[in-house]
Design a protein around this motif. Sequence first.
Motif, short mmCIF file in Angstrom:
data_model
loop_
_atom_site.label_atom_id
_atom_site.label_comp_id
_atom_site.label_asym_id
_atom_site.label_seq_id
_atom_site.Cartn_x
_atom_site.Cartn_y
_atom_site.Cartn_z
N VAL A 1 45.10 50.08 47.12
CA VAL A 1 46.26 50.88 46.39
C VAL A 1 46.56 52.09 47.40
N ALA A 2 45.56 52.57 48.05
CA ALA A 2 45.43 53.91 48.81
C ALA A 2 46.20 53.57 50.05
N GLU A 3 45.88 52.19 50.65
CA GLU A 3 46.34 51.84 51.98
C GLU A 3 47.71 51.01 51.88
N TYR A 4 48.21 50.33 50.98
CA TYR A 4 49.60 49.83 50.95
C TYR A 4 50.32 50.52 50.16
N ASP A 5 51.77 50.34 50.21
CA ASP A 5 52.75 50.96 49.51
C ASP A 5 53.28 49.88 48.36
N VAL A 6 52.80 50.24 46.98
CA VAL A 6 53.03 49.42 46.21
C VAL A 6 53.30 50.37 44.75
N ALA A 7 53.95 49.78 43.71
CA ALA A 7 54.05 50.53 42.55
C ALA A 7 53.02 50.03 41.62
N VAL A 8 52.49 50.84 40.65
CA VAL A 8 51.92 50.41 39.57
C VAL A 8 52.88 50.51 38.32
N VAL A 9 52.94 49.22 37.80
CA VAL A 9 54.06 49.30 36.81
C VAL A 9 53.44 48.83 35.10
N ARG A 10 52.33 48.48 35.23
CA ARG A 10 51.61 48.26 33.91
C ARG A 10 50.19 48.32 34.01
N GLU A 11 49.47 49.00 32.94
CA GLU A 11 47.94 48.70 32.84
C GLU A 11 47.76 47.60 31.96
N ILE A 12 46.99 46.73 32.17
CA ILE A 12 46.33 45.62 31.22
C ILE A 12 44.90 45.91 30.94
N VAL A 13 44.43 45.81 29.71
CA VAL A 13 43.07 46.03 29.28
C VAL A 13 42.67 45.08 28.64
N THR A 14 41.70 44.20 28.86
CA THR A 14 41.32 43.11 28.24
C THR A 14 39.70 42.91 28.02
N PRO A 15 39.23 42.53 26.80
CA PRO A 15 37.88 42.54 26.58
C PRO A 15 37.43 41.42 27.56
N ILE A 16 35.87 41.76 27.97
CA ILE A 16 35.23 40.59 28.82
C ILE A 16 34.25 39.87 27.87
N ARG A 17 34.39 38.69 27.81
CA ARG A 17 33.29 37.94 26.95
C ARG A 17 32.82 36.94 27.82
N HIS A 18 31.32 37.24 28.53
CA HIS A 18 30.93 36.54 29.41
C HIS A 18 29.80 35.45 28.81
N ALA A 19 29.86 34.28 29.25
CA ALA A 19 29.20 33.17 28.47
C ALA A 19 28.36 32.22 29.91
N LEU A 20 27.15 31.92 29.44
CA LEU A 20 26.35 31.17 30.54
C LEU A 20 26.71 29.93 30.41
N LEU A 21 27.13 29.24 31.59
CA LEU A 21 27.73 27.80 31.52
C LEU A 21 27.09 26.98 32.52
N ALA A 22 26.54 25.94 32.16
CA ALA A 22 25.86 25.06 33.05
C ALA A 22 25.90 23.57 32.59
N GLN A 23 25.52 22.60 33.48
CA GLN A 23 25.22 21.39 32.58
C GLN A 23 24.20 20.77 31.98
N HIS A 24 23.12 21.88 32.08
CA HIS A 24 21.84 21.83 31.17
C HIS A 24 21.05 22.98 31.70
N ASP A 25 20.18 23.06 30.88
CA ASP A 25 19.15 24.34 30.98
C ASP A 25 18.04 24.36 31.94
N GLY A 26 18.37 23.51 32.77
CA GLY A 26 17.29 23.47 33.69
C GLY A 26 17.70 24.12 35.17
N PHE A 27 18.78 24.73 35.02
CA PHE A 27 19.39 25.44 36.30
C PHE A 27 18.44 26.33 37.08
N GLU A 28 18.50 26.67 38.47
CA GLU A 28 17.70 27.56 39.10
C GLU A 28 18.46 28.65 39.83
N VAL A 29 19.77 28.56 39.60
CA VAL A 29 20.63 29.71 40.48
C VAL A 29 21.69 30.02 39.60
#
Length: 268
Positions: free
Chosen positions: A64-92
Motif C-alpha cells: 500500500v506504500a508502493e501503489y496508489d490505492v484507497a482504503v475504503v473499509r476495515e474488516i475484522v474477523t476472528p480466526i478459528r484455526h483447526a487441524l485438518l488431516a485425513q488421519h492422525d498419522g500425519f508427518e507434516v
Amino acid sequence: MTAVTLGPEGTYSHRAARAIGDEIDFRQSVTAIVDAVASGEYDRGVIPVENSIEGSVTESLDAVAEYDVAVVREIVTPIRHALLAQHDGFEVVASHSQALAQCRSYLEDEHPEASLEAVASTAQGVERAREDPAVAGIGHPANAGEGLQVLAEDIQDQSSNSTRFFALAPESERSEGGGKSSLVVYPNANYPGLLLELLVPFADRDINLTRVESRPSGARLGDYVFHIDVAAGMYEQRTKDAVADLEEIAENGWVRWLGSYDTEHVVE
C-alpha cells in the motif's frame, strides 16, 4: 461487484472478502492483489493487514506504500484455526507462515515430531492435506470434508485471535468519511526526535493513534517509511490540520493519505 483476494477458495481472506464482493477472484500474493486494484482490473481487493497475535503483515504494508490505492473499509474477523488431516498419522503440518506462528505452542506441545511447511495460504495447506495423507493443514473447520477430518479445533495460541483486513479500491475512490484514517509517511530524513515530531501534530489535537509502524524504505539502510492509523476521519478539520503539519515535517519526502473508513466485524 467483483473482489480479488488471497486464494485459493477457503482462505480467511476469502471469508472476509465475501463481506464486500458478490464474486471473488484470487491471486497468490498480496502485491498482485494491490496491483490489480491500482490498475483498475478489479473494483475491490481485500488484504490482511494485522493479526492480534503475530502483528502486521509486512507485504501488505509495503504494497500500500508502493501503489496508489484507497482504503475504503476495515474488516475484522476472528480466526478459528483447526487441524485438518485425513488421519492422525500425519508427518507434516502445512499452512501459511502466519497460521503456523499463531498455533506455535499447540504444535510444539501436541505434535513436536511434525515438520512445519509454510505455503502461500491456509487453503493451500488444506489442499495439500487433502491430496497427501502424510500432511495436515491448518484452516477454518468449515474446510473439512472431502476426505479431511477435524482433528482439533481452536488450536490458536490465543482465544482472542483476530485479523484486520483492508478493503481496497482505486485511488479515485478515497473518501474523507469514516471513523479511522490511514497514512503512509516518508520523511526522507533521519535525526533525533524525528518520530516524536511526526506524532506531535496528532497529540496536540487530541487524535488517538491506533497504530504506528516503521518499514524499511528500500532506498538505504536505516531509512524508513512510517505507517500511521488514527481514530479520526479526514472530514474533521483537526485531521486535515495534523496532516498539513506532517507534510511540512516531511517536506523532503512525501505523505500519502490512504483514505478514511469505518470498521466492520465479520463473524463466521
